[in-house]
Design a protein around this motif. Structure first.
Motif, PDB file in Angstrom:
ATOM      1  N   MET A  79      65.722 -46.771 -17.414  1.00  0.00           N
ATOM      2  CA  MET A  79      64.878 -45.810 -17.225  1.00  0.00           C
ATOM      3  C   MET A  79      64.747 -44.815 -17.453  1.00  0.00           C
ATOM      4  SD  MET A  79      64.865 -46.344 -12.673  1.00  0.00           S
ATOM      5  CE  MET A  79      65.039 -47.992 -12.723  1.00  0.00           C
ATOM      6  N   GLN A  80      63.258 -44.502 -16.991  1.00  0.00           N
ATOM      7  CA  GLN A  80      63.147 -42.655 -17.226  1.00  0.00           C
ATOM      8  C   GLN A  80      63.087 -41.770 -16.902  1.00  0.00           C
ATOM      9  OE1 GLN A  80      59.322 -43.634 -19.377  1.00  0.00           O
ATOM     10  NE2 GLN A  80      60.320 -44.429 -21.384  1.00  0.00           N
ATOM     11  N   ALA A  81      63.041 -40.696 -17.122  1.00  0.00           N
ATOM     12  CA  ALA A  81      63.529 -39.882 -15.532  1.00  0.00           C
ATOM     13  C   ALA A  81      62.978 -38.554 -15.980  1.00  0.00           C
ATOM     14  CB  ALA A  81      64.607 -39.284 -15.571  1.00  0.00           C
ATOM     15  N   ILE A  82      61.972 -37.685 -14.999  1.00  0.00           N
ATOM     16  CA  ILE A  82      61.466 -36.545 -15.773  1.00  0.00           C
ATOM     17  C   ILE A  82      61.864 -35.712 -14.297  1.00  0.00           C
ATOM     18  CG2 ILE A  82      58.712 -35.594 -15.299  1.00  0.00           C
ATOM     19  CD1 ILE A  82      57.770 -38.139 -15.944  1.00  0.00           C
ATOM     20  N   GLY A  83      61.418 -34.749 -14.855  1.00  0.00           N
ATOM     21  CA  GLY A  83      62.916 -33.693 -14.775  1.00  0.00           C
ATOM     22  C   GLY A  83      61.560 -32.147 -13.941  1.00  0.00           C
ATOM     23  N   PHE A 121      59.227 -30.887 -16.416  1.00  0.00           N
ATOM     24  CA  PHE A 121      58.005 -29.459 -16.120  1.00  0.00           C
ATOM     25  C   PHE A 121      58.526 -28.706 -15.062  1.00  0.00           C
ATOM     26  CE2 PHE A 121      56.499 -33.714 -17.298  1.00  0.00           C
ATOM     27  CZ  PHE A 121      55.372 -33.092 -18.009  1.00  0.00           C
ATOM     28  N   ALA A 122      58.444 -27.366 -15.134  1.00  0.00           N
ATOM     29  CA  ALA A 122      58.704 -26.550 -14.770  1.00  0.00           C
ATOM     30  C   ALA A 122      57.521 -25.330 -13.933  1.00  0.00           C
ATOM     31  CB  ALA A 122      59.218 -25.100 -14.735  1.00  0.00           C
ATOM     32  N   ASP A 123      58.191 -24.487 -12.581  1.00  0.00           N
ATOM     33  CA  ASP A 123      57.123 -23.025 -12.693  1.00  0.00           C
ATOM     34  C   ASP A 123      57.658 -22.014 -11.641  1.00  0.00           C
ATOM     35  OD1 ASP A 123      54.041 -24.527 -12.205  1.00  0.00           O
ATOM     36  OD2 ASP A 123      54.754 -26.013 -10.324  1.00  0.00           O
ATOM     37  N   PRO A 124      57.205 -21.092 -12.213  1.00  0.00           N
ATOM     38  CA  PRO A 124      57.834 -19.451 -12.114  1.00  0.00           C
ATOM     39  C   PRO A 124      58.536 -19.500 -10.637  1.00  0.00           C
ATOM     40  CG  PRO A 124      56.413 -19.509 -13.038  1.00  0.00           C
ATOM     41  CD  PRO A 124      56.332 -20.340 -13.156  1.00  0.00           C
ATOM     42  N   ASP A 125      57.404 -19.436  -9.933  1.00  0.00           N
ATOM     43  CA  ASP A 125      57.297 -19.347  -8.166  1.00  0.00           C
ATOM     44  C   ASP A 125      56.293 -20.324  -7.902  1.00  0.00           C
ATOM     45  OD1 ASP A 125      54.873 -18.466  -8.240  1.00  0.00           O
ATOM     46  OD2 ASP A 125      56.118 -16.466  -9.765  1.00  0.00           O
ATOM     47  N   GLU A 126      56.203 -20.114  -5.844  1.00  0.00           N
ATOM     48  CA  GLU A 126      55.473 -20.855  -5.934  1.00  0.00           C
ATOM     49  C   GLU A 126      54.720 -20.825  -5.611  1.00  0.00           C
ATOM     50  OE1 GLU A 126      56.085 -18.975  -1.190  1.00  0.00           O
ATOM     51  OE2 GLU A 126      57.668 -19.620  -2.274  1.00  0.00           O
ATOM     52  N   THR A 127      53.778 -19.256  -6.174  1.00  0.00           N
ATOM     53  CA  THR A 127      52.029 -20.059  -6.544  1.00  0.00           C
ATOM     54  C   THR A 127      51.838 -20.090  -7.461  1.00  0.00           C
ATOM     55  OG1 THR A 127      52.968 -17.107  -7.818  1.00  0.00           O
ATOM     56  CG2 THR A 127      52.557 -16.747  -5.414  1.00  0.00           C
ATOM     57  N   GLN A 129      50.564 -29.682 -11.886  1.00  0.00           N
ATOM     58  CA  GLN A 129      49.770 -30.225 -13.040  1.00  0.00           C
ATOM     59  C   GLN A 129      49.745 -30.735 -13.661  1.00  0.00           C
ATOM     60  OE1 GLN A 129      47.007 -30.884 -10.619  1.00  0.00           O
ATOM     61  NE2 GLN A 129      48.281 -29.219  -9.526  1.00  0.00           N
ATOM     62  N   GLN A 130      50.773 -29.997 -14.971  1.00  0.00           N
ATOM     63  CA  GLN A 130      51.246 -30.451 -15.888  1.00  0.00           C
ATOM     64  C   GLN A 130      51.952 -31.677 -16.236  1.00  0.00           C
ATOM     65  OE1 GLN A 130      53.224 -28.100 -18.290  1.00  0.00           O
ATOM     66  NE2 GLN A 130      51.811 -26.709 -18.690  1.00  0.00           N
ATOM     67  N   LEU A 131      52.527 -32.382 -14.951  1.00  0.00           N
ATOM     68  CA  LEU A 131      53.860 -33.188 -14.348  1.00  0.00           C
ATOM     69  C   LEU A 131      52.327 -34.700 -14.009  1.00  0.00           C
ATOM     70  CD1 LEU A 131      55.968 -35.117 -13.175  1.00  0.00           C
ATOM     71  CD2 LEU A 131      56.045 -33.514 -11.305  1.00  0.00           C
ATOM     72  N   LEU A 132      51.460 -34.143 -13.300  1.00  0.00           N
ATOM     73  CA  LEU A 132      50.457 -35.335 -12.602  1.00  0.00           C
ATOM     74  C   LEU A 132      49.468 -36.290 -13.844  1.00  0.00           C
ATOM     75  CD1 LEU A 132      49.412 -33.856  -9.369  1.00  0.00           C
ATOM     76  CD2 LEU A 132      50.976 -34.767  -9.679  1.00  0.00           C
ATOM     77  N   GLU A 133      49.301 -34.883 -15.117  1.00  0.00           N
ATOM     78  CA  GLU A 133      48.235 -35.497 -16.241  1.00  0.00           C
ATOM     79  C   GLU A 133      49.859 -36.433 -16.906  1.00  0.00           C
ATOM     80  OE1 GLU A 133      45.373 -35.124 -16.949  1.00  0.00           O
ATOM     81  OE2 GLU A 133      44.820 -33.985 -15.252  1.00  0.00           O
TER      82      GLU A 133
END
Length: 469
Positions: free
Chosen positions: A1-5, A42-48, A54-58
């Motif tokens: 099974m595949q996993a995305i972080g 995929f990562a976002d540096p902060d909540e802003t 969005q890259q994860l959704l793509e």
């Protein structure tokens, strides 16, 4: 099974901030324990920031992907509060992903509902307010604006406004005894100089709403609760029933309809009375000499005063002809000066854009409350988590569209604030209209027109297109 972080700088565990590195290590340990294949992170540096999300959704939208697990460190990685986390969980669910927590492998949706209930967030303010309003409704207390003909009395019950009550009875009499339709009744009231509660003119809608309002029977209904005899009636049950039967008999049977919006809606006005002109479709069927049945649909812009209030004169334009004349006017340097109304340092267009931004923001807040109430229902056991997901996915999609609309509206407002940029933007939009009118989508074409055109005044063959400056 595949996993995305997915990692976020907003993630916290037990009140302590979790670095992106800490989240990544927890993700790697979780995948090793569970036997998952790591395919992406995929990562976002902060909540802003939400570029990583969005890259994860793509990535999830890619065709041919297999069943995928998205792993997050904690619910706080999905948002600063549980409402924001719920929206993102619903988006991921919509894209076919199951979300798990790296701490214990728990299902994120179940953790969300459990946490909501534990923190007492299962009863948000909006739900508590509605409960209090239901209790008032059961007692027959007035909630909101009273119907025309009544005012709120000292005991929060409806009481008569004599001068308005006379008009209500007059409307019912015109409909039943004189056999007038709703449009003619609106015209009669306007001709006789009888104002609405706000001092305006009567329309078909306001007359129809009065004829359908059961409050005039002396019943008060709110939140599914009806209190009979709570206030003085203005019409007898027999007359009210006759009115409803007649309204129903005039109502055409429901049929599948295709709504085709009108390009100039909101822009075109009647030069005679100043009211807007509204789009109207007429469907006609006839027999040819050979006996063949032909059907055609004709589209017009008509003065709203005449259509809804039985006022003003005959001012009607074929939709295609008027739209062609507007297009021609945009290609001409000979046009009236701008109709810019100054309010302080902000012109009418800036006010319109600001109002649009505020309207979208209000819709986003309403959407957010609906999501929170849905999670609250699941936390209370009123609905299942699967039911919450099924309903919530549509709300999450609406939220994403509203966020996109808000971003676009704010960009347009920002561009308008700079005079040079604003003029350049207007000319670019005008050239875009002239060069790509046929190829632009309806929404893009209408948006560009509203950027460039302030107002269109029509009086028969006289059409004046006022461009923004």
């Amino acid at each position: 099974m595949q996993a995305i972080g997915y990692f976020s700088g907003s993630a916290r565990r037990n009140g302590k901030k979790r670095s992106i590195g800490d989240q990544n290590r927890a993700f790697l340990d979780f995948c090793q324990r569970s036997g998952y294949d790591i395919v992406a992170t995929f990562a976002d540096p902060d909540e802003t920031s939400d570029a990583g999300f969005q890259q994860l959704l793509e990535y999830l939208r890619r065709p041919g992907k297999t069943f995928t697990i998205v792993v997050v460190d904690t619910l706080t990685a999905l948002g600063p509060d549980l409402g924001a986390a719920a929206l993102r969980l619903l988006e991921l669910e919509h894209h076919g992903a199951t979300v798990l927590l790296s701490t214990n492998g728990a299902d994120a949706f179940q953790s969300l509902v459990d946490t909501w209930a534990e923190r007492g967030e299962g009863t948000p303010i909006s739900e508590r307010v509605r409960s209090a309003m239901r209790r008032k409704a059961v007692r027959g207390e007035v909630l909101g604006r009273p119907p025309y003909g009544y005012r709120v009395g000292p005991r929060r019950r409806l009481e008569l406004v004599p001068e308005e009550a006379v008009v209500v009875r007059y409307i019912f009499r015109l409909y039943l005894s004189e056999n007038l339709g709703v449009r003619k009744i609106a015209g009669r009231l306007n001709d006789e100089g009888i104002p609405t509660r706000r001092g305006g003119r009567w329309s078909m809608v306001t007359v129809r709403d009065i004829l359908r309002n059961r409050a005039y029977l002396g019943h008060y209904s709110r939140f599914g609760t009806t209190v009979t005899g709570s206030h003085p009636a203005l019409v007898s049950p027999e007359d009210f029933r006759r009115v409803q039967d007649r309204l129903q008999s005039r109502h055409t049977p429901a049929r599948q309809r295709t709504v085709n919006p009108f390009l100039l809606s909101g822009l075109v006005h009647c030069a005679r009375c100043g009211n807007r002109m509204i789009g109207v479709s007429r469907r006609q069927t006839w027999l040819t000499r050979s006996g063949e049945t032909r059907t055609a649909t004709y589209r017009y812009y008509q003065c709203e005063s005449r259509t809804n209030q039985s006022a003003c004169g005959y001012n009607t334009q074929r939709a295609a002809d008027l739209e062609a004349r507007v297009r021609q006017a945009l290609d001409s340097d000979d046009h009236p000066g701008p109709r810019v109304r100054i309010a302080g340092n902000i012109d009418s267009y800036a006010l319109e854009l600001q109002t649009q931004v505020e309207r979208i923001e209000a819709r986003i807040r309403r959407n957010r409350r609906q999501v929170e109430e849905l999670v609250a229902d699941a936390a209370h056991g009123h609905i299942t988590i699967e039911r919450m997901k099924a309903i919530g996915i549509d709300l999450a999609e609406e939220h994403r569209q509203l966020e996109n609309d808000l971003h676009t509206a704010r960009q347009r407002l920002q561009a308008h604030h700079s005079e040079a940029e604003r003029r350049r933007h207007l000319e670019q939009q005008r050239q875009r209209l002239l060069q790509h009118w046929e190829s632009l989508s309806f929404d893009d074409l209408q948006t560009a027109l509203r950027d460039v055109v302030d107002r269109i005044d029509v009086d028969g063959n006289d059409v004046r297109v006022y461009r923004r400056a």
